[in-house]
Scaffold this motif. Sequence first.
Motif, PDB file in Angstrom:
ATOM      1  N   UNK A 196       0.818  -1.197   0.000  1.00 22.74           N
ATOM      2  CA  UNK A 196       0.000   0.000   0.000  1.00 22.74           C
ATOM      3  C   UNK A 196       0.853   1.249   0.000  1.00 22.74           C
ATOM      4  N   UNK A 197       0.296   2.342   0.527  1.00 24.40           N
ATOM      5  CA  UNK A 197       1.021   3.599   0.551  1.00 24.40           C
ATOM      6  C   UNK A 197       0.266   4.643   1.338  1.00 24.40           C
ATOM      7  N   UNK A 198       0.886   5.806   1.476  1.00 21.57           N
ATOM      8  CA  UNK A 198       0.242   6.887   2.211  1.00 21.57           C
ATOM      9  C   UNK A 198       0.128   6.583   3.695  1.00 21.57           C
ATOM     10  N   UNK A 199      -0.869   7.170   4.333  1.00 17.93           N
ATOM     11  CA  UNK A 199      -1.008   7.018   5.788  1.00 17.93           C
ATOM     12  C   UNK A 199      -1.395   5.604   6.194  1.00 17.93           C
ATOM     13  N   UNK A 200      -1.887   4.811   5.226  1.00 21.63           N
ATOM     14  CA  UNK A 200      -2.284   3.435   5.533  1.00 21.63           C
ATOM     15  C   UNK A 200      -1.219   2.412   5.134  1.00 21.63           C
ATOM     16  N   UNK A 201      -0.012   2.881   4.844  1.00 22.37           N
ATOM     17  CA  UNK A 201       1.069   1.951   4.501  1.00 22.37           C
ATOM     18  C   UNK A 201       1.236   0.925   5.625  1.00 22.37           C
ATOM     19  N   UNK A 202       1.398  -0.330   5.252  1.00 23.53           N
ATOM     20  CA  UNK A 202       1.463  -1.421   6.229  1.00 23.53           C
ATOM     21  C   UNK A 202       2.664  -1.271   7.163  1.00 23.53           C
ATOM     22  N   UNK A 203       2.391  -1.080   8.468  1.00 25.00           N
ATOM     23  CA  UNK A 203       3.536  -0.908   9.366  1.00 25.00           C
ATOM     24  C   UNK A 203       4.188  -2.231   9.724  1.00 25.00           C
ATOM     25  N   UNK A 204       3.613  -3.343   9.258  1.00 29.66           N
ATOM     26  CA  UNK A 204       4.253  -4.642   9.438  1.00 29.66           C
ATOM     27  C   UNK A 204       5.184  -5.014   8.297  1.00 29.66           C
ATOM     28  N   UNK A 205       5.307  -4.129   7.284  1.00 28.17           N
ATOM     29  CA  UNK A 205       6.133  -4.429   6.113  1.00 28.17           C
ATOM     30  C   UNK A 205       7.582  -4.752   6.468  1.00 28.17           C
ATOM     31  N   UNK A 206       8.238  -4.008   7.383  1.00 31.49           N
ATOM     32  CA  UNK A 206       9.636  -4.347   7.708  1.00 31.49           C
ATOM     33  C   UNK A 206       9.800  -5.755   8.266  1.00 31.49           C
ATOM     34  N   UNK A 207       8.824  -6.222   9.040  1.00 33.96           N
ATOM     35  CA  UNK A 207       8.919  -7.567   9.600  1.00 33.96           C
ATOM     36  C   UNK A 207       8.759  -8.616   8.499  1.00 33.96           C
ATOM     37  N   UNK A 208       7.802  -8.431   7.603  1.00 40.95           N
ATOM     38  CA  UNK A 208       7.614  -9.379   6.496  1.00 40.95           C
ATOM     39  C   UNK A 208       8.861  -9.441   5.621  1.00 40.95           C
ATOM     40  N   UNK A 209       9.422  -8.282   5.324  1.00 41.08           N
ATOM     41  CA  UNK A 209      10.644  -8.247   4.512  1.00 41.08           C
ATOM     42  C   UNK A 209      11.786  -8.979   5.209  1.00 41.08           C
ATOM     43  N   UNK A 210      11.956  -8.728   6.494  1.00 40.46           N
ATOM     44  CA  UNK A 210      13.051  -9.347   7.234  1.00 40.46           C
ATOM     45  C   UNK A 210      12.917 -10.868   7.225  1.00 40.46           C
ATOM     46  N   UNK A 211      11.729 -11.369   7.465  1.00 41.98           N
ATOM     47  CA  UNK A 211      11.518 -12.819   7.461  1.00 41.98           C
ATOM     48  C   UNK A 211      11.871 -13.418   6.106  1.00 41.98           C
TER      49      UNK A 211
END
Length: 392
Positions: free
Chosen positions: A337-352
């Motif tokens: 997604x993007x903007x104010x609703x960008x997924x704040x769990x994205x860094x964890x998914x990427x790291x895994x």
Amino acid sequence: MLLDELTRLTGREDPYPRYQRLREISPVVRADDGALVVTRHADCVAVTRHPQLGHMPSHMLEFVRADWADHPALHQLFTSILAINPPDHTRLRRLVSSSFTARRVQALQPRISEMVEDLLVRMNGDVDFIAAFAFPLPVNVIGELLGIPEEDRAQFQGLVRDWTQVLEVITPEVLATADPAAATIRAYLAGLAAERRRKPGDDLISALVAAEEDGEKLTEDELLTMAALLFAAGFETTTNLLANSVVALLHHPDQLESLRREPGLAASAVEELLRFDAPVQLLSRVAWDDVEIAGVPVSGGERIVAYLGAGNRDPERFTEPDRLDLTRADNAPLSFGGGIHYCFGAPLARLEAQIAIPALLTRFPNLALTGNPGRRDSLAIRGYTSLPISVG
């Protein structure tokens, strides 16, 4: 019509040629229900960032379903940060961000590596990649982050699948399954939160219980809704990212071998895999006022659907978009997604994924598909229910 084809499982098996045809015929179309559908990358970005587009305001939800608040599955979805707007969204995101920090995520890196190794050691011969790896890894990571005991985690895969059916369609049959699942998840988390109040730990539930900013704290309802969403999103998206990535790599052996030879490509590879076959294919927004999207007037209250999976394959944005290239330099995906609703769990998914995928390829040089994967019957969420592979 191409949009109708995408609502059928056969049409969703490989939606990308249909996205391309739709974009070529008309990149902005009206669906039968009146929603404006966009498929170009630039238009998808505009939808995620437009200040007059958001989620359906609470006073309009009764037009979707008058009794939504009486259904646990809908209440838990419509009151979550996934579906609310500022200022409540801003307040909740600020409170959660103070607990779900980059530092907390990075601190999990050694533990994620241990979990990956433990799962790989157990894999032998022919296995279902979903059951053996793609589900247990993220569910244990998010479970550990939240503080859910290991012995309780496995039960949530079916419960979350049943609950999140309401993201696709809301029918009496779906609610009959989704409501008890949502209620079970909430009851479990209520018990866990009560325990953490009595005896705080070094976990995200304890941090959410204690989170406070300018004298504001999460209410009990907000806390439980947030915990349910974090847990569901924490493994559902990552499970699909891992499975989609393995299938894409097995279908592109040259790219698989390049990542096996150069594990340092992991960060770029994960971005490209997210772009190539995104776990989240679309998102929906509502116009709060009369606006113009992609040159088309949109009245206040009308819905806009952005096909992120199509935007990720837009030739105006990506050179040879249907080619998987793990070394692609400019491959930032729309998948979170993007903007104010960008997924704040994205860094964890990427790291895994950055840890798991190179480790899998390094350990199993003869990795191969052994049968037809079971495709998940979903339009918004792209993934598999089963993925038979041989690890040798």
